[in-house]
Design a protein around this motif. Sequence first.
Motif, PDB file in Angstrom:
ATOM      1  N   ARG A 127      35.246   5.673  50.578  1.00  0.00           N
ATOM      2  CA  ARG A 127      36.745   5.663  51.243  1.00  0.00           C
ATOM      3  C   ARG A 127      36.899   4.289  51.849  1.00  0.00           C
ATOM      4  NH1 ARG A 127      40.130   9.946  54.519  1.00  0.00           N
ATOM      5  NH2 ARG A 127      40.696  10.422  52.241  1.00  0.00           N
ATOM      6  N   LEU A 184      39.527   7.429  48.395  1.00  0.00           N
ATOM      7  CA  LEU A 184      40.799   6.878  48.599  1.00  0.00           C
ATOM      8  C   LEU A 184      40.830   5.210  48.819  1.00  0.00           C
ATOM      9  CD1 LEU A 184      43.328   8.254  51.247  1.00  0.00           C
ATOM     10  CD2 LEU A 184      42.506   6.089  51.896  1.00  0.00           C
ATOM     11  N   HIS A 224      44.289   7.452  45.308  1.00  0.00           N
ATOM     12  CA  HIS A 224      43.485   8.452  46.043  1.00  0.00           C
ATOM     13  C   HIS A 224      43.356   9.579  44.696  1.00  0.00           C
ATOM     14  CE1 HIS A 224      41.533  11.118  48.750  1.00  0.00           C
ATOM     15  NE2 HIS A 224      42.715  11.654  49.377  1.00  0.00           N
ATOM     16  N   ASN A 274      53.167   5.433  48.342  1.00  0.00           N
ATOM     17  CA  ASN A 274      51.877   4.968  48.763  1.00  0.00           C
ATOM     18  C   ASN A 274      51.016   5.388  47.632  1.00  0.00           C
ATOM     19  OD1 ASN A 274      51.382   7.680  48.762  1.00  0.00           O
ATOM     20  ND2 ASN A 274      51.656   7.708  51.145  1.00  0.00           N
ATOM     21  N   ASN A 275      49.503   5.274  48.109  1.00  0.00           N
ATOM     22  CA  ASN A 275      48.284   5.599  47.223  1.00  0.00           C
ATOM     23  C   ASN A 275      48.606   6.795  46.387  1.00  0.00           C
ATOM     24  OD1 ASN A 275      48.018   6.881  49.791  1.00  0.00           O
ATOM     25  ND2 ASN A 275      46.372   5.863  50.465  1.00  0.00           N
ATOM     26  N   ILE A 276      49.053   7.917  47.509  1.00  0.00           N
ATOM     27  CA  ILE A 276      49.252   9.154  46.735  1.00  0.00           C
ATOM     28  C   ILE A 276      50.265   9.235  45.405  1.00  0.00           C
ATOM     29  CG2 ILE A 276      50.164  11.600  46.919  1.00  0.00           C
ATOM     30  CD1 ILE A 276      47.473  11.104  48.139  1.00  0.00           C
ATOM     31  N   ASP A 278      53.711  13.468  52.094  1.00  0.00           N
ATOM     32  CA  ASP A 278      52.657  12.660  52.754  1.00  0.00           C
ATOM     33  C   ASP A 278      53.173  12.042  53.936  1.00  0.00           C
ATOM     34  OD1 ASP A 278      50.130  11.530  53.215  1.00  0.00           O
ATOM     35  OD2 ASP A 278      50.370  10.084  51.483  1.00  0.00           O
ATOM     36  N   VAL A 279      52.234  11.624  54.755  1.00  0.00           N
ATOM     37  CA  VAL A 279      52.727  10.666  56.049  1.00  0.00           C
ATOM     38  C   VAL A 279      53.479   9.619  55.578  1.00  0.00           C
ATOM     39  CG1 VAL A 279      50.724  11.608  57.342  1.00  0.00           C
ATOM     40  CG2 VAL A 279      50.574   9.529  55.930  1.00  0.00           C
ATOM     41  N   SER A 306      50.591   5.507  56.602  1.00  0.00           N
ATOM     42  CA  SER A 306      49.029   5.661  56.027  1.00  0.00           C
ATOM     43  C   SER A 306      48.051   5.383  57.070  1.00  0.00           C
ATOM     44  CB  SER A 306      49.179   5.284  54.723  1.00  0.00           C
ATOM     45  OG  SER A 306      49.637   6.013  54.042  1.00  0.00           O
ATOM     46  N   MET A 307      46.971   5.376  56.983  1.00  0.00           N
ATOM     47  CA  MET A 307      45.963   4.942  57.648  1.00  0.00           C
ATOM     48  C   MET A 307      45.832   3.606  57.395  1.00  0.00           C
ATOM     49  SD  MET A 307      42.679   7.807  57.028  1.00  0.00           S
ATOM     50  CE  MET A 307      43.240   8.045  55.483  1.00  0.00           C
ATOM     51  N   CYS A 336      48.929  16.411  50.736  1.00  0.00           N
ATOM     52  CA  CYS A 336      47.759  16.127  50.647  1.00  0.00           C
ATOM     53  C   CYS A 336      46.851  16.313  52.045  1.00  0.00           C
ATOM     54  CB  CYS A 336      47.494  14.711  50.285  1.00  0.00           C
ATOM     55  SG  CYS A 336      48.250  13.546  51.176  1.00  0.00           S
ATOM     56  N   LEU A 337      47.724  16.535  53.063  1.00  0.00           N
ATOM     57  CA  LEU A 337      47.238  16.703  54.646  1.00  0.00           C
ATOM     58  C   LEU A 337      46.363  15.480  54.859  1.00  0.00           C
ATOM     59  CD1 LEU A 337      46.149  20.530  54.499  1.00  0.00           C
ATOM     60  CD2 LEU A 337      48.385  19.414  55.386  1.00  0.00           C
TER      61      LEU A 337
HETATM   62  N1  NVA Z   1      48.554   8.267  52.368  1.00  0.00           N
HETATM   63  C1  NVA Z   1      47.541   8.778  53.455  1.00  0.00           C
HETATM   64  C2  NVA Z   1      46.778   9.920  52.659  1.00  0.00           C
HETATM   65  C3  NVA Z   1      45.734  10.555  53.529  1.00  0.00           C
HETATM   66  C4  NVA Z   1      44.849  11.385  52.877  1.00  0.00           C
HETATM   67  C5  NVA Z   1      46.673   7.769  54.112  1.00  0.00           C
HETATM   68  O1  NVA Z   1      46.435   6.793  53.162  1.00  0.00           O
HETATM   69  O2  NVA Z   1      46.610   7.578  54.975  1.00  0.00           O
END
Ligand code: NVA
Length: 309
Positions: A108, A130, A135, A165-167, A227-228, A231-232, A267-268
């Motif tokens: 990750r 991810l 992801h 985003n990534n999702i 999703d958030v 993101s991170m 996705c949490l």
């Molecule tokens: N889009 C979020 C997904 C977390 C599983 C992130 O990248 O933080």
Amino acid sequence: HKREGLKDFIHISDFDKETIMKILQKASEVKALLKLGDRSFQPFKGKTMSMIFTKPSMRTRVSFEAGFSLLGGHAVYLGPDDIQMGKREETRDVARVLSRYNDIIMARVFAHQDILDLGRYASVPVVNGLTDYNHPCQIMADALTLIEHIGQLEGAKVVYVGDGNNIVHSWLLLASVVPLHFVCACPKGFEPDEKTVEKARNAGISKIDITDNPKEAVKGADVVYSDVWASMGQKDEAAFRMQKFQGFQVDEALMELAGPKAYFMHCLPAERGVEVTDGVVEAPNSIVFPQAENRMHAQNAIMLHLFGF
Ligand code: NVA
Ligand code: CP
């Protein structure tokens, strides 16, 4: 087919539909065994895995570690302070050293290039847990969950509401190999990567809509997905994003517009009261926990595939 011998699992679209469906079928079979308490299937016996994390995680870390161990293997967790990939040591050196100890590497990371470099320099399979770009393990678990709840994946209307985003990229890459109706409702300026949208559209098998109107988008959805908003790696933008994403919260009224057959997925981790209300997460049609559970089963099947089982 041309992709059969692929070493790594980095993008869903690196595989054809038949392979993706075969992996999902395998996931169901091994899940059934494990749910029965059957621990006789030990295909990873004698195998080791390194799991590289440059970002936090609950699901990815625990589902990979537990899954690998349940099937007989041993997983080594390497947190952000351990090997400090790209800082203490170059990614290409990490890849080559770990390949000499391990049968598989999961990582990750922030930059997508890092997972590509790991794949390129590792002699063992590399699984993407991810990146800032995508992801794939999450969306494989989501696909399994969709099959379990609506009976099939093909033709499902999946409406994602929030940040492109990534999702979203992994949904688009799935939609470029499996026929879906995928809709992303996001504020202007937060659309998914244009090239990835084009790739999904040009594949010509799915209907892809990008819109800034969530109320219109969710109508007739099989799944409303959230999703958030930050993101991170973007947590310092949280306040700014909160402003920009007004009107994109998945709440009871939006689920009502989606209609009675719509499930809620996320996705949490979820930030209740931000991108989704507590009521929607806790509602009977919310399948966020079966979804989280399926991370382990989807990933087990991905690893079985990469090992040639
Ligand atoms: N889009 C979020 C997904 C977390 C599983 C992130 O990248 O933080
Ligand atoms: N959904 C997901 O990847 O969760 P973690 O960040 O907890 O691994």
